[in-house]
Motif scaffolding. Structure first.
Motif, short mmCIF file in Angstrom:
data_model
loop_
_atom_site.label_atom_id
_atom_site.label_comp_id
_atom_site.label_asym_id
_atom_site.label_seq_id
_atom_site.Cartn_x
_atom_site.Cartn_y
_atom_site.Cartn_z
N MET A 1 0.83 -1.18 0.00
CA MET A 1 0.00 0.00 0.00
C MET A 1 0.87 1.24 0.00
SD MET A 1 -3.06 -1.14 2.52
CE MET A 1 -2.19 -2.55 3.19
N THR A 2 0.44 2.27 -0.66
CA THR A 2 1.26 3.45 -0.84
C THR A 2 1.15 4.39 0.34
OG1 THR A 2 -0.56 4.46 -2.02
CG2 THR A 2 1.09 3.35 -3.34
N ARG A 86 -6.75 3.42 10.76
CA ARG A 86 -7.78 2.57 11.35
C ARG A 86 -8.46 1.69 10.30
NH1 ARG A 86 -11.10 6.94 14.53
NH2 ARG A 86 -12.71 5.35 14.42
N ALA A 87 -8.42 2.13 9.05
CA ALA A 87 -9.01 1.36 7.95
C ALA A 87 -8.02 0.36 7.37
CB ALA A 87 -9.52 2.29 6.86
N GLY A 88 -6.90 0.15 8.02
CA GLY A 88 -5.93 -0.84 7.55
C GLY A 88 -5.03 -0.35 6.45
N GLY A 89 -4.99 0.96 6.23
CA GLY A 89 -4.20 1.52 5.13
C GLY A 89 -5.06 1.72 3.90
N MET A 90 -4.42 2.16 2.85
CA MET A 90 -5.13 2.50 1.61
C MET A 90 -4.46 1.84 0.41
SD MET A 90 -7.63 4.73 2.20
CE MET A 90 -8.16 5.91 3.43
N TYR A 91 -5.28 1.32 -0.47
CA TYR A 91 -4.81 0.85 -1.77
C TYR A 91 -4.98 1.95 -2.80
CZ TYR A 91 -5.26 -3.93 0.06
OH TYR A 91 -5.14 -5.08 0.80
N ASP A 92 -4.04 2.07 -3.73
CA ASP A 92 -4.34 2.91 -4.88
C ASP A 92 -5.09 2.05 -5.90
OD1 ASP A 92 -2.47 1.47 -6.46
OD2 ASP A 92 -0.89 2.95 -6.15
N ARG A 93 -5.52 2.65 -6.98
CA ARG A 93 -6.37 1.95 -7.94
C ARG A 93 -5.69 0.73 -8.54
NH1 ARG A 93 -8.80 4.25 -13.56
NH2 ARG A 93 -6.59 4.34 -13.98
N ALA A 94 -4.41 0.89 -8.91
CA ALA A 94 -3.69 -0.23 -9.54
C ALA A 94 -3.51 -1.39 -8.56
CB ALA A 94 -2.34 0.24 -10.06
N GLU A 95 -3.17 -1.07 -7.31
CA GLU A 95 -3.01 -2.11 -6.29
C GLU A 95 -4.32 -2.86 -6.06
OE1 GLU A 95 0.41 -0.11 -3.44
OE2 GLU A 95 -1.68 0.48 -3.19
N PHE A 121 -7.62 11.36 -2.05
CA PHE A 121 -6.30 11.46 -1.42
C PHE A 121 -5.38 12.11 -2.43
CE2 PHE A 121 -4.35 10.31 2.41
CZ PHE A 121 -5.12 9.38 3.10
N GLY A 122 -4.92 13.31 -2.15
CA GLY A 122 -4.10 14.01 -3.13
C GLY A 122 -4.87 14.19 -4.42
N THR A 123 -4.27 13.80 -5.52
CA THR A 123 -4.91 13.95 -6.82
C THR A 123 -5.57 12.66 -7.29
OG1 THR A 123 -2.83 13.44 -7.91
CG2 THR A 123 -3.32 15.77 -7.52
N GLU A 124 -5.69 11.69 -6.41
CA GLU A 124 -6.28 10.41 -6.81
C GLU A 124 -7.26 9.91 -5.76
OE1 GLU A 124 -3.44 6.98 -6.37
OE2 GLU A 124 -2.02 8.62 -6.14
N ILE A 125 -7.88 8.79 -6.05
CA ILE A 125 -8.80 8.14 -5.13
C ILE A 125 -8.07 6.94 -4.52
CG2 ILE A 125 -11.01 6.93 -4.92
CD1 ILE A 125 -11.34 9.86 -5.59
N ARG A 126 -8.19 6.80 -3.21
CA ARG A 126 -7.62 5.64 -2.52
C ARG A 126 -8.75 4.82 -1.91
NH1 ARG A 126 -2.10 6.93 -1.29
NH2 ARG A 126 -1.36 7.88 -3.21
N TYR A 127 -8.45 3.56 -1.66
CA TYR A 127 -9.47 2.59 -1.24
C TYR A 127 -9.09 1.97 0.10
CZ TYR A 127 -10.83 3.37 -6.00
OH TYR A 127 -11.22 3.98 -7.17
N PRO A 128 -9.89 2.24 1.16
CA PRO A 128 -9.57 1.69 2.48
C PRO A 128 -9.50 0.16 2.44
CG PRO A 128 -11.27 3.37 2.63
CD PRO A 128 -11.07 3.10 1.18
N ASP A 169 -19.80 -9.17 21.64
CA ASP A 169 -19.20 -9.11 22.98
C ASP A 169 -18.40 -7.84 23.22
OD1 ASP A 169 -20.28 -11.61 23.43
OD2 ASP A 169 -18.45 -12.67 22.81
N ALA A 170 -17.85 -7.28 22.17
CA ALA A 170 -17.04 -6.07 22.30
C ALA A 170 -17.36 -5.13 21.14
CB ALA A 170 -15.55 -6.45 22.28
N PRO A 171 -17.12 -3.82 21.33
CA PRO A 171 -17.34 -2.88 20.23
C PRO A 171 -16.51 -3.28 19.01
CG PRO A 171 -16.96 -1.70 22.28
CD PRO A 171 -16.65 -3.14 22.56
N ALA A 172 -17.11 -3.12 17.82
CA ALA A 172 -16.42 -3.48 16.58
C ALA A 172 -16.84 -2.52 15.48
CB ALA A 172 -16.75 -4.91 16.17
N PRO A 173 -15.94 -2.21 14.54
CA PRO A 173 -16.30 -1.34 13.41
C PRO A 173 -17.34 -2.00 12.51
CG PRO A 173 -13.92 -1.57 13.63
CD PRO A 173 -14.52 -2.58 14.53
N LEU A 174 -18.11 -1.17 11.85
CA LEU A 174 -19.15 -1.65 10.95
C LEU A 174 -18.59 -2.57 9.87
CD1 LEU A 174 -22.12 -1.62 10.12
CD2 LEU A 174 -21.69 0.48 8.86
N LEU A 175 -17.41 -2.26 9.36
CA LEU A 175 -16.80 -3.12 8.33
C LEU A 175 -16.55 -4.52 8.88
CD1 LEU A 175 -14.34 -0.64 6.59
CD2 LEU A 175 -16.42 -1.63 5.62
N ASP A 176 -16.10 -4.63 10.12
CA ASP A 176 -15.89 -5.95 10.73
C ASP A 176 -17.22 -6.66 10.95
OD1 ASP A 176 -13.21 -5.40 10.74
OD2 ASP A 176 -13.06 -5.06 12.91
#
Length: 199
Positions: A1-2, A86-95, A121-128, A169-176
């Motif tokens: 990830m970049t 918190r989103a585990g980093g970001m992928y760029d489009r090619a990744e 993100f900057g001049t591009e779109i990144r993907y959590p 049992d414990a708080p968790a993010p919506l994605l999880d």
């Protein structure tokens, strides 16, 4: 990830912000304009000439304002960097295209159809990264993104990675929660929760 880059608004939001900035700039220019400058603006041949004349008497913004604007931009950048982490980093489009085994153009289509979330993100779109498990988007993600509607992508990401109580049992993010939901009914309840946030 970049590495993380400086955030930039989505095209529609960027257009709105540009219009607001230009309107404020013209208002400041007119407030500080001399009678001669105002007369020159009125006598201008076209809008381009009028815009070129308008800043003649414009006073620079006070240093306090510039410092406050820089501090606000730094806080926003730090907050977005924290969300990205918190989103585990970001992928760029090619990744991401390589991860999902599709073309970069297919990634754009999936984002436009709200099948996946992309943030500016900057001049591009990144993907959590947290929205993907086992080489695919988490089940039920599209319904949640549809429910969030036109909320800014960074606002959507903030909600997707915020820990939620009451779903285990414990708080968790919506994605999880989407990734571990037992069935479609559980994912539908999560989409309904997201719709309530967007209302």
């Amino acid at each position: 990830m970049t590495a993380l880059a400086r955030p930039l608004a989505a095209p529609d939001t960027l257009r709105r912000r540009a219009m607001q900035a230009l309107t404020e700039a013209v208002a400041r220019a007119l407030d500080s304009a001399s009678e001669e400058t105002l007369a020159a603006i009125v006598g201008a041949q076209d809008a381009r000439e009028a815009l070129a004349i308008a800043p003649r008497d414009l006073a620079p913004p006070p240093p306090e304002r510039l410092a406050a604007e820089r501090a606000a931009r730094a806080r926003t950048a730090a907050f977005r960097a924290e969300l990205a982490e918190r989103a585990g980093g970001m992928y760029d489009r090619a990744e991401l295209a390589e991860l999902l085994g599709v073309t970069p153009a297919a990634i754009d289509k999936q984002r436009q159809r709200r099948q996946i979330l992309g943030v500016p993100f900057g001049t591009e779109i990144r993907y959590p990264a947290a929205q993907f498990r086992d080489g695919a988007a988490v089940p039920g993600l599209k319904a949640v993104l549809d429910a969030l509607g036109d909320m800014h992508p960074w606002g959507q990401l903030q909600l997707l990675v915020a820990p939620l109580d009451g779903f285990g049992d414990a708080p968790a993010p919506l994605l999880d929660l989407l990734a571990t939901a037992r069935d479609a009914a559980a994912r539908a309840r999560l989409a309904a929760l997201a719709a309530g946030w967007a209302a």
